[in-house]
Write a protein that holds these residues in place. Sequence first.
Motif, PDB file in Angstrom:
ATOM      1  N   CYS A  28       0.558  -1.043  -0.230  1.00 16.99           N
ATOM      2  CA  CYS A  28      -0.036  -0.127  -0.135  1.00 16.99           C
ATOM      3  C   CYS A  28       0.846   1.340   0.067  1.00 16.99           C
ATOM      4  N   PHE A  49      -2.984   3.787   8.458  1.00 13.82           N
ATOM      5  CA  PHE A  49      -3.178   2.401   8.829  1.00 13.82           C
ATOM      6  C   PHE A  49      -3.387   2.527   9.750  1.00 13.82           C
ATOM      7  N   VAL A  88      -5.942   1.945   4.873  1.00  7.96           N
ATOM      8  CA  VAL A  88      -6.108   0.833   5.793  1.00  7.96           C
ATOM      9  C   VAL A  88      -6.424   0.300   6.956  1.00  7.96           C
ATOM     10  N   LEU A  97      -9.741  -0.896   2.359  1.00  8.92           N
ATOM     11  CA  LEU A  97      -9.417   0.354   1.881  1.00  8.92           C
ATOM     12  C   LEU A  97     -10.386   1.261   1.135  1.00  8.92           C
TER      13      LEU A  97
END
Length: 173
Positions: A28, A49, A88, A97
């Motif tokens: 990612c 994240f 994410v 996502l």
Amino acid sequence: TVLTYTRMEKDAVKGLPVSCDIDIGRLCRVIAEETQAAWAEEHRFEITFGFEEASLVLDPVLFRRILENLLTNAFRYTPPSRAVFFKVNRDCDWLCLTIADEGIGIEEEDQPHVFELLFRGRNVGQSRGMGMGLSIVSESVQQMEGTITLHSAIGLGTTFVVHLPWREVSERS
């Protein structure tokens, strides 16, 4: 883009894709950095994240198609100095996502058609594009047994949420 779509059609007939063990955070970040370098010079870009590390079993080619198309569109249709967000995280048994922007938005009448091949929204103006990117995204998400949703408002931006099965390496059969 045309070659990507043609390749996807051939791969579907062959029974592809093949899944691989992927460090999802690293992949990612790489895709986000590449897209940012190409598109985000004048945009604010925030990446979040919701987990530390995870090695998942997924198709890196299809995953890249999804992420590159969604991020590129977010930057393409967001005016300079406005923001694009990429989050994410894990949502139960799903990799989630979220790509959100502060862009032009998608007209309500156009929203049911955005994943159709060669469809372009009425408000995109002279922006480059052939109307294939979101069709490629939709097909890739389906091939990966996931889902995609969109929320959009004119002048306020668009949010795409992709859910893909969370399959850790240890779960692979």
